[in-house]
Write a protein that holds these residues in place. Structure first.
Motif, PDB file in Angstrom:
ATOM      1  N   UNK A 136       0.840  -1.216   0.000  1.00  0.00           N
ATOM      2  CA  UNK A 136       0.000   0.000   0.000  1.00  0.00           C
ATOM      3  C   UNK A 136       0.866   1.255   0.000  1.00  0.00           C
ATOM      4  N   UNK A 137       1.902   1.260   0.852  1.00  0.00           N
ATOM      5  CA  UNK A 137       2.809   2.422   0.908  1.00  0.00           C
ATOM      6  C   UNK A 137       3.502   2.609  -0.443  1.00  0.00           C
ATOM      7  N   UNK A 138       3.979   1.492  -1.018  1.00  0.00           N
ATOM      8  CA  UNK A 138       4.699   1.551  -2.297  1.00  0.00           C
ATOM      9  C   UNK A 138       3.806   2.095  -3.415  1.00  0.00           C
ATOM     10  N   UNK A 139       2.550   1.610  -3.468  1.00  0.00           N
ATOM     11  CA  UNK A 139       1.626   2.082  -4.509  1.00  0.00           C
ATOM     12  C   UNK A 139       1.326   3.568  -4.314  1.00  0.00           C
ATOM     13  N   UNK A 140       1.064   3.963  -3.062  1.00  0.00           N
ATOM     14  CA  UNK A 140       0.722   5.369  -2.785  1.00  0.00           C
ATOM     15  C   UNK A 140       1.862   6.314  -3.121  1.00  0.00           C
ATOM     16  N   UNK A 141       3.101   5.912  -2.752  1.00  0.00           N
ATOM     17  CA  UNK A 141       4.241   6.820  -2.951  1.00  0.00           C
ATOM     18  C   UNK A 141       4.790   6.730  -4.370  1.00  0.00           C
ATOM     19  N   UNK A 142       5.195   5.500  -4.775  1.00  0.00           N
ATOM     20  CA  UNK A 142       5.952   5.396  -6.031  1.00  0.00           C
ATOM     21  C   UNK A 142       5.056   5.476  -7.262  1.00  0.00           C
ATOM     22  N   UNK A 143       3.792   5.067  -7.132  1.00  0.00           N
ATOM     23  CA  UNK A 143       2.917   5.096  -8.307  1.00  0.00           C
ATOM     24  C   UNK A 143       2.025   6.325  -8.316  1.00  0.00           C
ATOM     25  N   UNK A 144       1.174   6.401  -7.287  1.00  0.00           N
ATOM     26  CA  UNK A 144       0.150   7.434  -7.309  1.00  0.00           C
ATOM     27  C   UNK A 144       0.724   8.838  -7.189  1.00  0.00           C
ATOM     28  N   UNK A 145       1.480   9.076  -6.100  1.00  0.00           N
ATOM     29  CA  UNK A 145       1.898  10.449  -5.816  1.00  0.00           C
ATOM     30  C   UNK A 145       2.927  10.965  -6.806  1.00  0.00           C
ATOM     31  N   UNK A 146       3.968  10.140  -7.093  1.00  0.00           N
ATOM     32  CA  UNK A 146       4.987  10.588  -8.044  1.00  0.00           C
ATOM     33  C   UNK A 146       4.417  10.679  -9.452  1.00  0.00           C
ATOM     34  N   UNK A 203      -9.321  13.501  -9.986  1.00  0.00           N
ATOM     35  CA  UNK A 203     -10.783  13.336  -9.966  1.00  0.00           C
ATOM     36  C   UNK A 203     -11.223  12.573 -11.208  1.00  0.00           C
ATOM     37  N   UNK A 204     -10.676  12.966 -12.356  1.00  0.00           N
ATOM     38  CA  UNK A 204     -11.078  12.283 -13.591  1.00  0.00           C
ATOM     39  C   UNK A 204     -10.658  10.811 -13.579  1.00  0.00           C
ATOM     40  N   UNK A 205      -9.389  10.547 -13.222  1.00  0.00           N
ATOM     41  CA  UNK A 205      -8.896   9.162 -13.164  1.00  0.00           C
ATOM     42  C   UNK A 205      -9.668   8.359 -12.125  1.00  0.00           C
ATOM     43  N   UNK A 206      -9.972   9.024 -10.983  1.00  0.00           N
ATOM     44  CA  UNK A 206     -10.689   8.352  -9.905  1.00  0.00           C
ATOM     45  C   UNK A 206     -12.103   7.958 -10.309  1.00  0.00           C
ATOM     46  N   UNK A 210      -6.554   1.104  -8.853  1.00  0.00           N
ATOM     47  CA  UNK A 210      -7.138  -0.240  -8.855  1.00  0.00           C
ATOM     48  C   UNK A 210      -6.295  -1.197  -8.008  1.00  0.00           C
ATOM     49  N   UNK A 211      -4.959  -1.089  -8.151  1.00  0.00           N
ATOM     50  CA  UNK A 211      -4.063  -1.947  -7.355  1.00  0.00           C
ATOM     51  C   UNK A 211      -4.227  -1.649  -5.863  1.00  0.00           C
ATOM     52  N   UNK A 212      -4.314  -0.361  -5.527  1.00  0.00           N
ATOM     53  CA  UNK A 212      -4.486   0.056  -4.133  1.00  0.00           C
ATOM     54  C   UNK A 212      -5.769  -0.542  -3.547  1.00  0.00           C
ATOM     55  N   UNK A 213      -6.874  -0.416  -4.285  1.00  0.00           N
ATOM     56  CA  UNK A 213      -8.158  -0.914  -3.770  1.00  0.00           C
ATOM     57  C   UNK A 213      -8.173  -2.444  -3.694  1.00  0.00           C
ATOM     58  N   UNK A 214      -7.500  -3.111  -4.648  1.00  0.00           N
ATOM     59  CA  UNK A 214      -7.448  -4.578  -4.640  1.00  0.00           C
ATOM     60  C   UNK A 214      -6.683  -5.083  -3.413  1.00  0.00           C
ATOM     61  N   UNK A 272     -10.389   3.833  -3.223  1.00  0.00           N
ATOM     62  CA  UNK A 272     -10.019   4.671  -4.373  1.00  0.00           C
ATOM     63  C   UNK A 272     -10.176   6.152  -4.020  1.00  0.00           C
ATOM     64  N   UNK A 273     -11.301   6.498  -3.372  1.00  0.00           N
ATOM     65  CA  UNK A 273     -11.552   7.901  -2.999  1.00  0.00           C
ATOM     66  C   UNK A 273     -10.486   8.396  -2.016  1.00  0.00           C
ATOM     67  N   UNK A 274     -10.171   7.558  -1.007  1.00  0.00           N
ATOM     68  CA  UNK A 274      -9.152   7.940  -0.016  1.00  0.00           C
ATOM     69  C   UNK A 274      -7.777   8.082  -0.679  1.00  0.00           C
ATOM     70  N   UNK A 275      -7.471   7.165  -1.603  1.00  0.00           N
ATOM     71  CA  UNK A 275      -6.204   7.221  -2.335  1.00  0.00           C
ATOM     72  C   UNK A 275      -6.069   8.500  -3.138  1.00  0.00           C
ATOM     73  N   UNK A 276      -7.178   8.930  -3.745  1.00  0.00           N
ATOM     74  CA  UNK A 276      -7.179  10.183  -4.532  1.00  0.00           C
ATOM     75  C   UNK A 276      -6.799  11.374  -3.655  1.00  0.00           C
ATOM     76  N   UNK A 277      -7.434  11.467  -2.470  1.00  0.00           N
ATOM     77  CA  UNK A 277      -7.172  12.595  -1.567  1.00  0.00           C
ATOM     78  C   UNK A 277      -5.709  12.570  -1.113  1.00  0.00           C
ATOM     79  N   UNK A 278      -5.235  11.396  -0.709  1.00  0.00           N
ATOM     80  CA  UNK A 278      -3.850  11.254  -0.236  1.00  0.00           C
ATOM     81  C   UNK A 278      -2.862  11.658  -1.323  1.00  0.00           C
TER      82      UNK A 278
END
Length: 526
Positions: free
Chosen positions: A132-142, A168-171, A343-347, A375-381
């Motif tokens: 979860x940390x890896x997806x949030x940092x290396x994929x989503x945020x960067x 928002x659009x991707x989410x 999708x990976x985060x939510x899975x 997914x919604x929480x991931x978007x905000x983060x």
């Protein structure tokens, strides 16, 4: 004023609007079909065929940072970045031949679940949170940050507005359709990307006067894949030893990449999909790197601002209407990367934490609901982190991206390689590597990137070599822990029913390997 925004016409805006509406309609249609069949969002109900898998993995891999970064490296140093695409063949082969058959045989939907089947709940928990940390940092945020930089370049709006609109659009799109919708759209989007980038390279060559003029106007070392060991940017030992550490973690163990293979109709379709992304990666030179080299020959006045190479080519070479298409391509690669990450985060959260720990009796409707909340929480983060990155670091982010991946990767590579290739690996070794090993690796990363940055402390080795050294230390430590464990809990999975690889798959990987070998021979003649 902003040069791209100034060149946009009514036609450009119409093209972008039609494209966005089309994307949302596809997401909605897929969502309605899934709800009728009572399907989950997560693995596309194992319905993906080889071209969907290949395009989807490639779409996840080719973020907006790739478009900018490869052109930027092409402008500054030539084709050396081709190593990041062509050397990947070895690790795609490893995924297709070694990892994918085991993943598919074990009928799992996430990487933590796979390791949990082998070593138990504690391993699954540690890996789930790490993933979860890896997806949030290396994929989503960067990924989102680099997309925000791009939108800011195009429209001239602040970073927080850029990333908010994008996420928002991707989410919404991921929220509606899940992996199946992302996979369907990625096929179309990646074809669009190929057309636009090849057109850009073609127009650049036309304006310059052909390949011969390009070679004459660039330094001879621009066309060498392998650089000397004392090269400041990409010495060959760093690429040879360091790149594999990140590549094993990225291609063979990362949920965002592997989920497309897990969603395959069968093993052969999954393997053919991995082979297909290998062929798509061969095209990296004309698609992503060549525009940067052409920009060096056409617009040498950019100098150290090589990050602007791709957009400089676009604004100077494309006619009215085509700029709208370029913006569509940028949106395409963003929706592909951010959508697959969400999708990976939510899975991972739904399967490995919610169903496993919180609500074991959850229905498919419950799982979809929790997946969408994740997914919604991931978007905000992701928005918060992307804006924070913008406030801290504004320049030269490609190498920081690579370094972050290099420091996240060693523990994952060690654990997955040992689990597959050495049956004696124990639960204690795996858990220690994932927890203490990861902490050690990330601590070194923080020292390298922030506390004693490499530009001020030149004693540091190349960041890819640091990644390799950490990998070697963790590997030796894991082997010692396994051998000295007095109560060894070893791999409990039964692997007698691993499906066989077909002759067609072996032949296609043989051909791809031959093409890569020829490319390395051709581009090291100087």
């Amino acid at each position: 004023m902003n040069s791209i925004y100034d060149k946009l016409t009514t036609l450009d805006f119409i093209i972008v609007a039609v494209y966005l509406v089309t994307l949302l309609v596809i997401g909605y249609v897929v969502s309605v079909k899934q709800s009728k069949k009572n399907e989950t969002l997560f693995l596309a109900s194992n319905s993906l065929n080889w071209y969907s898998i290949g395009f989807n993995m490639w779409g996840t891999n080719v973020g907006p940072s790739s478009l900018l970064a490869f052109a930027s490296i092409g402008y500054a140093t030539g084709i050396v970045a081709g190593n990041f695409e062509w050397y990947a063949f070895v690790f795609l082969l490893l995924l297709a031949m070694v990892f994918a058959p085991r993943y598919i045989a074990s009928k799992v939907s996430t990487m933590p679940e796979y390791m949990g089947k082998r070593y138990g709940d504690s391993t699954q928990n540690i890996l789930a949170w790490y993933a979860l940390v890896k997806i949030l940092v290396s994929w989503l945020s960067l990924g989102l940050f680099s997309g925000g930089v791009l939108v800011r370049q195009i429209l001239g709006i602040p970073m927080w507005q850029s990333v908010t609109v994008l996420v928002i659009f991707s989410g919404i799109f991921t929220f509606a359709g899940g992996l199946k919708a992302i996979a369907k759209v990625n096929v179309f989007q990646m074809i669009l990307l190929i057309v636009v980038s090849l057109t850009l390279s073609y127009l650049g060559l036309q304006k310059l006067g052909g390949i011969d003029v390009l070679i004459a106007k660039t330094p001879s070392n621009f066309w060498n894949l392998i650089r000397p060991s004392d090269d400041a940017h990409y010495p060959w030992p760093a690429i040879l030893l360091g790149y594999p550490v990140a590549a094993v973690a990225f291609f063979c163990t990362d949920q965002s990449m592997v989920q497309s293979v897990l969603g395959a109709k069968n093993l052969e379709q999954g393997q053919l999909g991995v082979n297909f992304i290998g062929w798509l990666k061969v095209m990296a030179l004309p698609l992503f790197i060549l525009p940067g080299i052409l920009c060096y020959a056409l617009y040498p006045e950019l100098g150290s601002n090589s990050d602007l190479a791709y957009m400089t080519m676009v604004t100077n070479l494309f006619p009215s209407g085509m700029n709208g298409l370029v913006i569509c391509v940028m949106i395409a690669v963003l929706v592909g990367t951010i959508g697959s990450s969400l999708n990976a985060l939510s899975t991972v959260f739904t399967n490995d934490i919610y169903v496993k720990k919180i609500n074991p009796t959850a229905t498919i409707k419950d799982q979809i609901k929790i997946g969408r909340l994740t997914i919604a929480a991931g978007c905000v983060f992701a928005i918060v982190i992307a804006v924070a990155i913008d406030n801290i670091k504004g320049q030269n982010l490609f190498n920081i991206f690579q370094a972050v991946l290099g420091f996240l990767a060693p523990s994952l590579s060690v654990v997955f390689l040992l689990s597959v290739f050495w049956k004696r690996t124990t639960k204690k070794a795996v858990n220690a590597t994932l927890s203490w090993g990861s902490a050690f690796s990330l601590f070194v990363g923080v020292l390298y990137l922030w506390i004693f940055p490499a530009d001020k402390y030149p004693a540091w080795p190349h960041f890819l070599l640091i990644s390799f050294y950490i990998f070697a230390v963790l590997l030796i430590t894991a082997v010692i822990i396994s051998l000295t464990d007095k109560n060894p809990e070893v791999n409990v999975s039964n692997e007698t029913d691993i499906p066989k690889t077909s002759k067609k798959v072996k032949l296609l990987f043989g051909l791809l390997g031959l093409v890569i070998l020829v490319l390395y021979l051709v581009f090291n003649g100087n």
